[in-house]
Design an enzyme around this catalytic site. Structure first.
Site, PDB file in Angstrom:
ATOM      1  N   LYS A 164      45.196  10.680  33.008  1.00  0.00           N
ATOM      2  CA  LYS A 164      45.685   9.786  31.953  1.00  0.00           C
ATOM      3  C   LYS A 164      45.886   8.346  32.427  1.00  0.00           C
ATOM      4  O   LYS A 164      46.001   7.438  31.608  1.00  0.00           O
ATOM      5  CB  LYS A 164      46.985  10.334  31.341  1.00  0.00           C
ATOM      6  CG  LYS A 164      46.765  11.618  30.550  1.00  0.00           C
ATOM      7  CD  LYS A 164      47.848  11.861  29.512  1.00  0.00           C
ATOM      8  CE  LYS A 164      47.477  13.031  28.621  1.00  0.00           C
ATOM      9  NZ  LYS A 164      48.396  13.295  27.541  1.00  0.00           N
ATOM     10  N   LYS A 197      39.215  19.430  25.174  1.00  0.00           N
ATOM     11  CA  LYS A 197      40.248  20.178  24.454  1.00  0.00           C
ATOM     12  C   LYS A 197      40.601  19.478  23.140  1.00  0.00           C
ATOM     13  O   LYS A 197      40.665  18.246  23.089  1.00  0.00           O
ATOM     14  CB  LYS A 197      41.469  20.219  25.388  1.00  0.00           C
ATOM     15  CG  LYS A 197      42.764  20.687  24.800  1.00  0.00           C
ATOM     16  CD  LYS A 197      43.810  20.739  25.905  1.00  0.00           C
ATOM     17  CE  LYS A 197      44.833  19.624  25.791  1.00  0.00           C
ATOM     18  NZ  LYS A 197      46.107  20.009  25.228  1.00  0.00           N
ATOM     19  N   LYS A 251      45.924  16.157  19.756  1.00  0.00           N
ATOM     20  CA  LYS A 251      46.506  15.349  18.675  1.00  0.00           C
ATOM     21  C   LYS A 251      46.140  13.888  18.827  1.00  0.00           C
ATOM     22  O   LYS A 251      45.962  13.181  17.852  1.00  0.00           O
ATOM     23  CB  LYS A 251      48.043  15.445  18.702  1.00  0.00           C
ATOM     24  CG  LYS A 251      48.587  16.799  18.450  1.00  0.00           C
ATOM     25  CD  LYS A 251      50.105  16.700  18.425  1.00  0.00           C
ATOM     26  CE  LYS A 251      50.736  17.805  19.235  1.00  0.00           C
ATOM     27  NZ  LYS A 251      50.816  17.504  20.673  1.00  0.00           N
TER      28      LYS A 251
HETATM   29  N1  AQP Z   1      43.319  22.529  22.183  1.00  0.00           N
HETATM   30  C1  AQP Z   1      44.290  23.377  22.455  1.00  0.00           C
HETATM   31  N2  AQP Z   1      44.023  24.692  22.542  1.00  0.00           N
HETATM   32  C2  AQP Z   1      45.005  25.565  22.798  1.00  0.00           C
HETATM   33  N3  AQP Z   1      46.307  25.227  22.987  1.00  0.00           N
HETATM   34  C3  AQP Z   1      46.601  23.931  22.896  1.00  0.00           C
HETATM   35  N4  AQP Z   1      47.760  23.273  23.025  1.00  0.00           N
HETATM   36  C4  AQP Z   1      47.541  21.951  22.848  1.00  0.00           C
HETATM   37  N5  AQP Z   1      46.241  21.733  22.599  1.00  0.00           N
HETATM   38  C5  AQP Z   1      45.626  22.933  22.629  1.00  0.00           C
HETATM   39  C6  AQP Z   1      49.034  23.915  23.324  1.00  0.00           C
HETATM   40  O1  AQP Z   1      49.983  23.510  22.364  1.00  0.00           O
HETATM   41  C7  AQP Z   1      51.266  23.477  22.985  1.00  0.00           C
HETATM   42  C8  AQP Z   1      51.919  22.173  22.683  1.00  0.00           C
HETATM   43  O2  AQP Z   1      51.180  21.152  23.293  1.00  0.00           O
HETATM   44  P1  AQP Z   1      51.706  19.687  23.407  1.00  0.00           P
HETATM   45  O3  AQP Z   1      51.643  19.070  22.097  1.00  0.00           O
HETATM   46  O4  AQP Z   1      53.048  19.668  23.996  1.00  0.00           O
HETATM   47  O5  AQP Z   1      50.801  19.007  24.493  1.00  0.00           O
HETATM   48  P2  AQP Z   1      49.283  18.897  24.673  1.00  0.00           P
HETATM   49  O6  AQP Z   1      48.745  20.132  25.315  1.00  0.00           O
HETATM   50  O7  AQP Z   1      49.066  17.621  25.409  1.00  0.00           O
HETATM   51  O8  AQP Z   1      48.751  18.805  23.182  1.00  0.00           O
HETATM   52  P3  AQP Z   1      47.730  17.809  22.557  1.00  0.00           P
HETATM   53  O9  AQP Z   1      47.525  18.197  21.159  1.00  0.00           O
HETATM   54  O10 AQP Z   1      46.513  17.704  23.443  1.00  0.00           O
HETATM   55  O11 AQP Z   1      48.527  16.437  22.549  1.00  0.00           O
HETATM   56  P4  AQP Z   1      48.162  15.058  23.184  1.00  0.00           P
HETATM   57  O12 AQP Z   1      46.884  14.630  22.571  1.00  0.00           O
HETATM   58  O13 AQP Z   1      49.286  14.149  22.799  1.00  0.00           O
HETATM   59  O14 AQP Z   1      48.096  15.204  24.683  1.00  0.00           O
HETATM   60  C9  AQP Z   1      51.060  23.694  24.487  1.00  0.00           C
HETATM   61  O15 AQP Z   1      51.412  25.026  24.823  1.00  0.00           O
HETATM   62  C10 AQP Z   1      49.592  23.436  24.648  1.00  0.00           C
HETATM   63  O16 AQP Z   1      49.044  24.165  25.739  1.00  0.00           O
END
Ligand code: AQP
Length: 329
Positions: free
Chosen positions: A114, A196, A199
């Site tokens: 990041k 992946k 959000k």
């Molecule tokens: N693509 C994914 N597939 C499966 N699991 C996922 N999780 C996130 N993306 C996927 C799981 O959702 C939970 C919460 O995640 P988070 O929001 O705390 O963090 P993250 O993994 O960083 O999620 P994002 O959506 O990718 O957010 P950004 O873009 O802000 O970094 C976790 O258990 C995660 O594994």
């Protein structure tokens, strides 16, 4: 008191929650509510480690809490709260930061990923946030932390921090175990199946939002990137079709063999159409509950206040021990 294992799970309000969050995390959290004693936390202080808009953050936090309840998190059985509503998180984070060697933070792959291209202007919080995440977990003396594979390294860091703290200041923290899920553990972006679903990734056709309307869902799947081959098969070398089949598998409960047999002689168009309908059907009851819940903003206000009160009881007890151990009382 309960003899169930205690679990801490966090989710970041960094944008609209998506199908990956649901299939990889939220759905399992809901299913495991009876099995564990759960603390579910909307980790808003993790969402401020990168540039953000305060108004949007406020909206995202409320939306995410409502989505979690709509997905089935039951506030009678589980503690659901917002991180910044319990100030012990940042207090413990600082105390743990002071006990975390710099090298441990610098080797976190997520920081390396990041911070690319940002040089010395990168926010310090991006480097130190794994210590905040350790505080989130250790504050509740959680035995188990269910995470996606990308977060496993951070839970391992929390274990190292807990172990180091316990040996320096005496037994204070439960050392947590990460738990990684099987099928559906990682949902990939529809526009780029090698990344992946996230959000914070821009692009209209990247993620399926949990609140997307059925026709939007259909459209996103119809645009999903696949490949130029014909057969519909699970194949690690074909991430697009494998991602679509994996989503289908998690929702339909069919085996790989049953799914492959189902699409023999059919094309990507058939798979995408069926999958769009399957996802829209799975999300319909969630969207219905979300609409009911957000109809009266006071319902959400009450959930937030009650959650913070419940979490504060445990967080306060742990902090008292930590302050004593560290000579701050
Ligand atoms: N693509 C994914 N597939 C499966 N699991 C996922 N999780 C996130 N993306 C996927 C799981 O959702 C939970 C919460 O995640 P988070 O929001 O705390 O963090 P993250 O993994 O960083 O999620 P994002 O959506 O990718 O957010 P950004 O873009 O802000 O970094 C976790 O258990 C995660 O594994």
């Amino acid at each position: 008191m309960t003899d169930k294992l205690r679990v801490f799970s966090g989710i970041k309000p960094s944008g609209d929650p998506h199908l990956g969050n649901y299939l990889g995390a939220i759905r399992n959290w809901v299913a495991d509510q009876e099995r564990y004693e759960n603390f579910f936390c909307v980790v808003d202080q993790h969402a401020i480690t990168v540039p953000y808009d305060p108004e949007e953050l406020r909206r995202n936090v409320r939306q995410l809490v409502a989505v979690l309840v709509a997905c089935g998190i039951d506030t009678e059985r589980s503690v659901l709260f917002v991180q910044s509503h319990v100030p012990e998180h940042t207090e413990l984070a600082w105390l743990l930061t002071c006990n975390t060697p710099l090298g441990w933070l610098q080797r976190m792959t997520q920081f390396k990923d990041k911070s690319v291209g940002q040089g010395e202007s990168v926010g310090t919080g991006l480097l130190t946030y794994p210590a905040l995440m350790a505080a989130d977990i250790l504050l509740y003396q959680a035995a188990v932390v269910p995470v996606g594979d990308d977060q496993k390294q951070h839970v391992e860091l929390a274990r190292d921090i807990a172990g180091r703290f316990n040996s320096l200041y005496g037994e204070t923290f439960v050392v947590p175990e990460p738990v990684i899920r099987g099928v559906g553990a990682r949902v990939m972006g529809l526009d780029d199946p090698t990344r992946k679903m996230s959000k914070s990734v821009a692009g209209q056709f990247h993620a399926v939002g949990l609140l997307d309307e059925p026709k939007v869902i259909q459209k996103k799947f119809s645009r999903a990137v696949t490949d130029s081959q014909q057969e519909i098969l699970f194949d690690d070398n074909r991430p697009g079709v494998t991602n679509l089949l994996t989503i289908h598998q998690v929702l339909s409960g069919l085996t790989k063999e049953e799914l492959e047999a189902r699409f023999v002689g059919k094309g990507y168009g058939d798979l995408k159409k069926e999958l769009g309908a399957l996802v829209a059907e799975a999300l319909a009851p969630i969207q219905q509950r979300y609409a009911e819940l957000t109809d009266d903003p006071q319902v959400l206000d009450r959930i937030l206040v009650a959650g913070a009160e419940q979490a504060s009881v445990v967080a306060g007890q742990t902090m008292e021990r930590v302050r004593q151990s560290m000579g701050l009382r």
